[in-house]
Design an enzyme around this catalytic site. Structure first.
Site, PDB file in Angstrom:
ATOM      1  N   ASP A  80       0.846  -1.201   0.000  1.00  0.00           N
ATOM      2  CA  ASP A  80       0.000   0.000   0.000  1.00  0.00           C
ATOM      3  C   ASP A  80       0.880   1.250   0.000  1.00  0.00           C
ATOM      4  O   ASP A  80       2.102   1.200   0.174  1.00  0.00           O
ATOM      5  CB  ASP A  80      -0.981  -0.017   1.166  1.00  0.00           C
ATOM      6  CG  ASP A  80      -0.338   0.254   2.518  1.00  0.00           C
ATOM      7  OD1 ASP A  80       0.900   0.451   2.581  1.00  0.00           O
ATOM      8  OD2 ASP A  80      -1.051   0.267   3.522  1.00  0.00           O
ATOM      9  N   ILE A  81       0.231   2.378  -0.260  1.00  0.00           N
ATOM     10  CA  ILE A  81       0.930   3.662  -0.396  1.00  0.00           C
ATOM     11  C   ILE A  81       1.210   4.223   0.999  1.00  0.00           C
ATOM     12  O   ILE A  81       0.299   4.320   1.845  1.00  0.00           O
ATOM     13  CB  ILE A  81       0.087   4.646  -1.225  1.00  0.00           C
ATOM     14  CG1 ILE A  81      -0.176   4.061  -2.616  1.00  0.00           C
ATOM     15  CG2 ILE A  81       0.777   5.997  -1.338  1.00  0.00           C
ATOM     16  CD1 ILE A  81      -1.154   4.876  -3.443  1.00  0.00           C
TER      17      ILE A  81
ATOM     18  N   GLU B 214      -6.115   2.251  -0.374  1.00  0.00           N
ATOM     19  CA  GLU B 214      -4.815   2.416  -0.998  1.00  0.00           C
ATOM     20  C   GLU B 214      -3.995   1.129  -0.906  1.00  0.00           C
ATOM     21  O   GLU B 214      -2.787   1.137  -1.066  1.00  0.00           O
ATOM     22  CB  GLU B 214      -4.043   3.566  -0.323  1.00  0.00           C
ATOM     23  CG  GLU B 214      -3.542   3.280   1.081  1.00  0.00           C
ATOM     24  CD  GLU B 214      -4.589   3.544   2.161  1.00  0.00           C
ATOM     25  OE1 GLU B 214      -4.225   3.611   3.339  1.00  0.00           O
ATOM     26  OE2 GLU B 214      -5.801   3.684   1.827  1.00  0.00           O
TER      27      GLU B 214
END
Length: 557
Positions: free
Chosen positions: A430-431, A473
């Site tokens: 994920d970001i 995300e």
């Protein structure tokens, strides 16, 4: 007389007795003249003493029935006067025990320089057993409604008929011996409009070594036009030629019944030619024999464009073998088939047709001869279905599978790995600090970052890698055939790409980093356990400072 010359006849007798044939030599008058030589094994052949024949050679002709003797003498005289160098005679001879034997007498005609016959040298073979077999064959074949035959094709394409039963006389009006002597005697009876089709089917059978099957018209000498159905099984001979074993039957009555239906069929033709659906007749070889005029509205062709073309030419190369196999197998079983397939438009693009295939089974041989295919253009409906499927399974922002579709693919991949052991790795990433990007620049900037991530993944991954968005995300990858270390190398490559990308947003340049957790599935590990282990790897990567790849080993769990 020198001793050598005295030994010569005995040496010749001993040498020729090794052959099953009886060799003899006479002057030009044959058995009515002088006998130059006669093999001692003549007694084995017919029970007659050689010296008895030497005293009076004409006794040989006395052993022949009158009709057979006259026919043989006439044929020999014709061969001698016409300049032939050899002739094969067949006649019946009475054995000393009273039985009749069939003999084949192959005579070589020797001539002087001026062409005058000087000597006749013959070889006698008893063919009684073969003749009896042929007679039994004829009796059996007379019980059949057609004719049995053997047909041979040489490497240079010449036809001959080594064997033909008496049924050929009923069908073609010619005797078996005429056909055996000259193949053109039978081929000349084929209707001029059908002879090309007969030759094409023969050559196709020879090239493929497939069963020859063809229907054609023949012209009987009494003026009748008959329909003949022929089929034969081919085999390749040692010299490269082809030998067919076949059977032909008269199917005129069936054809006449079909022609009697022509009037009623014309009443239906009007309907067929004015419906909007595409109607095609396809033969057992996959060749289009009829296409309704509606093909112009559906595919942009005129019917003549498709006539005699193979159906496979209209199908996509990747689908054609499978579709053709399905149609053939279903038709062979006499079953109707419903399927949706893509067909190429005359302008090059493909349309979706909802197609119904119904085979016609020949009631006489149980095989299907053609397939009636009725197709309706369902391209718009199919595109809508595909769009709805894409919308239901794909995240429009990133192009990744949504969570439900991704988990379904992951489950399928695990089941496949169970049935056929192979490596499978799961990557969850994920970001980093994505909430801060949204809070600082707004959700439009966050969406731009998500779209950039999706584009990088799609351009980097293999076509069979499964890419999904499983959270806001948070993303995941299913990597089949890759070990944990190979998957970690891919994750590191992706991480560097994400780290180096710059996203422009209203004149400002945004950057972001991504953290990865990777786990390679072990035997017996469930979907939930694998997801949990990869998720724990991501948690460790976050805890150790983000923007990094962590391999979640099985022992850690």
């Amino acid at each position: 007389m020198p001793a050598t010359l005295q030994l010569l006849p005995r040496f010749l007798d001993a040498l020729l007795c090794a052959s099953p044939a009886v060799v003899y030599a006479t002057d030009s008058q044959w058995w009515l003249g002088k006998l130059h030589y006669l093999g001692i094994n003549v007694k084995t052949l017919c029970g007659i003493d050689r010296d008895w024949l030497r005293e009076s050679p004409s006794r040989w002709l006395d052993l022949l029935p009158a009709a057979s003797r006259d026919e043989v003498l006439a044929r020999l005289e014709q061969a001698c006067t016409s300049g032939d160098s050899q002739v094969s005679l067949h006649y019946t001879l009475r054995h000393h025990d009273g039985s009749l034997h069939h003999l084949q007498d192959d005579v070589v005609i020797h001539r002087d320089n001026d062409g005058t016959v000087s000597e006749l040298v013959g070889a006698l073979v008893d063919i009684t057993e073969r003749q009896n077999l042929l007679q039994r064959f004829e009796k059996l074949s007379e019980q059949l409604p057609g004719t049995l035959y053997q047909c041979r094709m040489t490497k240079d394409g010449q036809l001959s008929f080594p064997l033909v039963s008496s049924g050929v006389l009923r069908m073609f009006g010619i005797s078996p011996s005429e056909v055996i002597d000259c193949a053109d005697a039978a081929l000349s009876r084929v209707h001029p409009q059908d002879i090309d089709g007969v030759w094409r089917s023969i050559r196709r059978s020879a090239a493929r070594l497939s069963t020859w099957r063809h229907e054609f018209r023949c012209l009987h000498p009494d003026g009748r036009e008959l329909w003949v159905c022929g089929q034969a099984s081919p085999e390749r001979e040692a010299d490269g030629g082809i030998l067919w074993h076949g059977f032909c039957e008269d199917v005129t009555l069936r054809k006449q019944a079909q022609q009697a239906l022509a009037e009623s069929e014309r009443r239906y033709r009007f309907i067929v030619e004015h419906v909007s659906d595409l109607i095609m007749l396809i033969d057992a070889d996959g060749i289009c024999r009829y296409a309704s005029p509606s093909v112009g509205n559906v595919l942009g062709y005129v019917p003549e464009d498709l006539t005699a073309r193979a159906l496979i030419e209209l199908l996509p190369p990747d689908d054609a073998p499978r579709i053709q196999r399905r149609i053939h197998e279903s038709s062979r079983m006499g079953r109707n088939l419903q399927l949706e397939l893509r067909v190429r438009h005359c302008q090059g693009h493909y349309l979706w047709l909802e197609t119904s295939c119904s085979p016609y089974i020949n009631p006489y041989n149980g095989r299907y001869e053609w397939v009636l295919a009725v197709g309706r253009d369902v391209t718009d409906r199919k595109l809508r279905e595909m769009k709805l499927h894409e919308l239901s399974t794909t995240d429009s922002l990133t192009g990744a599978l949504n969570r439900g579709a991704f988990l379904g693919c992951l489950k399928t991949s695990i089941e496949a790995a169970e049935s056929m052991p192979s490596r499978l790795s799961l990557m969850i990433f994920d970001i980093d600090h994505f909430k801060a990007i949204n809070d600082t620049w707004g959700h439009a900037a966050g969406d731009l970052v998500l779209a950039s991530l999706g584009e990088i993944c799609r351009s980097t991954l293999r076509s069979h890698d499964i890419f999904g968005r499983i959270g806001g995300e948070e993303f995941a990858l299913v990597l089949t055939g890759r070990s944990l270390s190979e998957s970690a190398m891919l994750a590191e490559r992706l991480r560097k790409k994400f780290e180096g990308v710059r996203v422009e947003f209203h004149g400002q340049w945004l950057n972001f980093t991504v953290s990865f957790g990777i786990a390679e599935r072990r035997d017996g590990e469930t979907l939930d356990d694998l997801m949990h282990r990869a998720d724990m790897g991501l948690y460790v990567a976050k805890r150790e400072g983000r923007n990094r790849v962590h391999q979640a080993l099985y022992t850690e769990s």
